[in-house]
Design a protein around this motif. Sequence first.
Motif, PDB file in Angstrom:
ATOM      1  N   GLY A  78     -49.032 -56.789 -35.639  1.00  0.00           N
ATOM      2  CA  GLY A  78     -49.491 -55.442 -35.976  1.00  0.00           C
ATOM      3  C   GLY A  78     -49.477 -55.126 -37.466  1.00  0.00           C
ATOM      4  N   GLU A  79     -48.696 -55.899 -38.225  1.00  0.00           N
ATOM      5  CA  GLU A  79     -48.493 -55.534 -39.635  1.00  0.00           C
ATOM      6  C   GLU A  79     -49.452 -56.242 -40.600  1.00  0.00           C
ATOM      7  OE1 GLU A  79     -44.217 -54.050 -40.587  1.00  0.00           O
ATOM      8  OE2 GLU A  79     -44.066 -56.092 -39.845  1.00  0.00           O
ATOM      9  N   TRP A  80     -50.671 -56.502 -40.148  1.00  0.00           N
ATOM     10  CA  TRP A  80     -51.666 -57.154 -41.014  1.00  0.00           C
ATOM     11  C   TRP A  80     -51.931 -56.412 -42.323  1.00  0.00           C
ATOM     12  CZ3 TRP A  80     -55.920 -54.007 -41.601  1.00  0.00           C
ATOM     13  CH2 TRP A  80     -56.045 -52.981 -40.665  1.00  0.00           C
ATOM     14  N   LEU A  97     -46.077 -63.440 -47.743  1.00  0.00           N
ATOM     15  CA  LEU A  97     -45.021 -63.597 -46.736  1.00  0.00           C
ATOM     16  C   LEU A  97     -44.385 -62.248 -46.486  1.00  0.00           C
ATOM     17  CD1 LEU A  97     -42.614 -65.188 -45.234  1.00  0.00           C
ATOM     18  CD2 LEU A  97     -41.509 -65.222 -47.483  1.00  0.00           C
ATOM     19  N   HIS A  98     -44.268 -61.861 -45.225  1.00  0.00           N
ATOM     20  CA  HIS A  98     -43.432 -60.708 -44.885  1.00  0.00           C
ATOM     21  C   HIS A  98     -42.349 -61.204 -43.940  1.00  0.00           C
ATOM     22  CE1 HIS A  98     -41.793 -56.971 -43.645  1.00  0.00           C
ATOM     23  NE2 HIS A  98     -42.031 -57.285 -42.381  1.00  0.00           N
ATOM     24  N   SER A  99     -41.095 -60.919 -44.273  1.00  0.00           N
ATOM     25  CA  SER A  99     -40.001 -61.426 -43.446  1.00  0.00           C
ATOM     26  C   SER A  99     -38.773 -60.540 -43.584  1.00  0.00           C
ATOM     27  CB  SER A  99     -39.677 -62.873 -43.846  1.00  0.00           C
ATOM     28  OG  SER A  99     -39.390 -62.924 -45.229  1.00  0.00           O
ATOM     29  N   HIS A 100     -37.723 -60.904 -42.855  1.00  0.00           N
ATOM     30  CA  HIS A 100     -36.489 -60.111 -42.800  1.00  0.00           C
ATOM     31  C   HIS A 100     -35.291 -60.996 -43.146  1.00  0.00           C
ATOM     32  CE1 HIS A 100     -38.962 -58.230 -39.283  1.00  0.00           C
ATOM     33  NE2 HIS A 100     -39.344 -57.699 -40.428  1.00  0.00           N
ATOM     34  N   PRO A 101     -35.280 -61.602 -44.336  1.00  0.00           N
ATOM     35  CA  PRO A 101     -34.144 -62.459 -44.695  1.00  0.00           C
ATOM     36  C   PRO A 101     -32.869 -61.619 -44.779  1.00  0.00           C
ATOM     37  CG  PRO A 101     -35.539 -62.037 -46.609  1.00  0.00           C
ATOM     38  CD  PRO A 101     -36.250 -61.454 -45.437  1.00  0.00           C
ATOM     39  N   ASP A 137     -40.186 -48.069 -40.768  1.00  0.00           N
ATOM     40  CA  ASP A 137     -40.883 -48.532 -39.562  1.00  0.00           C
ATOM     41  C   ASP A 137     -41.922 -49.597 -39.941  1.00  0.00           C
ATOM     42  OD1 ASP A 137     -41.534 -48.660 -36.929  1.00  0.00           O
ATOM     43  OD2 ASP A 137     -42.360 -46.626 -36.775  1.00  0.00           O
ATOM     44  N   LEU A 138     -42.605 -50.134 -38.942  1.00  0.00           N
ATOM     45  CA  LEU A 138     -43.652 -51.126 -39.187  1.00  0.00           C
ATOM     46  C   LEU A 138     -44.823 -50.480 -39.925  1.00  0.00           C
ATOM     47  CD1 LEU A 138     -43.777 -52.904 -35.702  1.00  0.00           C
ATOM     48  CD2 LEU A 138     -42.368 -53.454 -37.689  1.00  0.00           C
ATOM     49  N   LEU A 139     -45.504 -51.297 -40.735  1.00  0.00           N
ATOM     50  CA  LEU A 139     -46.692 -50.805 -41.459  1.00  0.00           C
ATOM     51  C   LEU A 139     -47.932 -51.279 -40.713  1.00  0.00           C
ATOM     52  CD1 LEU A 139     -44.613 -50.466 -43.784  1.00  0.00           C
ATOM     53  CD2 LEU A 139     -46.467 -51.048 -45.313  1.00  0.00           C
ATOM     54  N   ASN A 162     -34.651 -50.698 -45.580  1.00  0.00           N
ATOM     55  CA  ASN A 162     -34.083 -50.852 -44.230  1.00  0.00           C
ATOM     56  C   ASN A 162     -34.942 -51.711 -43.307  1.00  0.00           C
ATOM     57  OD1 ASN A 162     -33.629 -47.507 -44.856  1.00  0.00           O
ATOM     58  ND2 ASN A 162     -31.854 -48.824 -44.665  1.00  0.00           N
ATOM     59  N   HIS A 163     -35.749 -52.567 -43.863  1.00  0.00           N
ATOM     60  CA  HIS A 163     -36.690 -53.319 -43.035  1.00  0.00           C
ATOM     61  C   HIS A 163     -36.764 -54.796 -43.432  1.00  0.00           C
ATOM     62  CE1 HIS A 163     -41.228 -53.691 -41.739  1.00  0.00           C
ATOM     63  NE2 HIS A 163     -40.523 -54.733 -41.398  1.00  0.00           N
ATOM     64  N   GLY A 164     -37.210 -55.083 -44.649  1.00  0.00           N
ATOM     65  CA  GLY A 164     -37.380 -56.486 -45.032  1.00  0.00           C
ATOM     66  C   GLY A 164     -38.021 -56.592 -46.398  1.00  0.00           C
TER      67      GLY A 164
HETATM   68 ZN   LIG Z   1     -41.149 -56.536 -40.686  1.00  0.00          ZN
END
Ligand SMILES: [Zn+2]
Length: 245
Positions: A78-80, A97-101, A137-139, A162-164
């Motif tokens: 969903g976060e394209w 890259l989108h991630s939650h390290p 929240d998600l984008l 608070n996300h990534g």
């Molecule tokens: Zn995310």
Amino acid sequence: MNEKLVEDLCELACAARVLAVNGHEDMTLGHVALRDPDGRGIWMKRRGLSLGEVRDQADFLLVDWDGKVLEGEGNRHGEWPIHTEVMLARPDIQASLHSHPEYATLLTASEAAFPRFTQDGLRLGSGGVPRFTDTADLLVDREQGRQLAGKLGDADIVFMKNHGTSIYAETIAKLALTGIFLERAARALIRAKSAGLELEVPAEGDAQKVIGSLEEAGFVADNWNYLLRDLRRREGPGMTGRADR
Ligand SMILES: [Zn+2]
């Protein structure tokens, strides 16, 4: 799909797997993307796989600038807009890259500065890391993506509160290295703070020797080739993706 694109997507798949073992794996969450060479949109990792499970071009979907899937099998994340809107705003960016390290994501929750006291940190450059605070929240729509791109400006990394984190680069090699240095620098900072250490940053002249190493083609190539050799050692001869160069 032409041969060059197959090769590039296989290289991005390798980058995803390298990032997975360097702190960026979070079940099936997180994604990588590559700008489509014909300008149709982005090639984005498909949903349902972890970063460590991305094998080759079959694990990517061609997503247009409005989020429509034009090619490929599987479901779209969903976060394209995290990828498309930045690539629209920044013609220099080829990969993202989108991630939650774990450690870097912890830093997104704090307004505190991100002091660079290790070489990993210095390699991220001398500027601050912009922080996107509109939502945790998600984008999922273009407007949110535009806001994120605006916050990123001409930086390469943006913290999402608070996300990534999201990282953008001119090459796949630089994307992978930036992701690794960011998480290692964040881990060093949090461990040092947990231990109550007084931190000193290096003298300006010394710092300058390290800052900018990600702009040196030789530094990036040497270390990306090492990471690919290391991946091959772990995955064995059946490894998919880019061969050593
Ligand atoms: Zn995310």
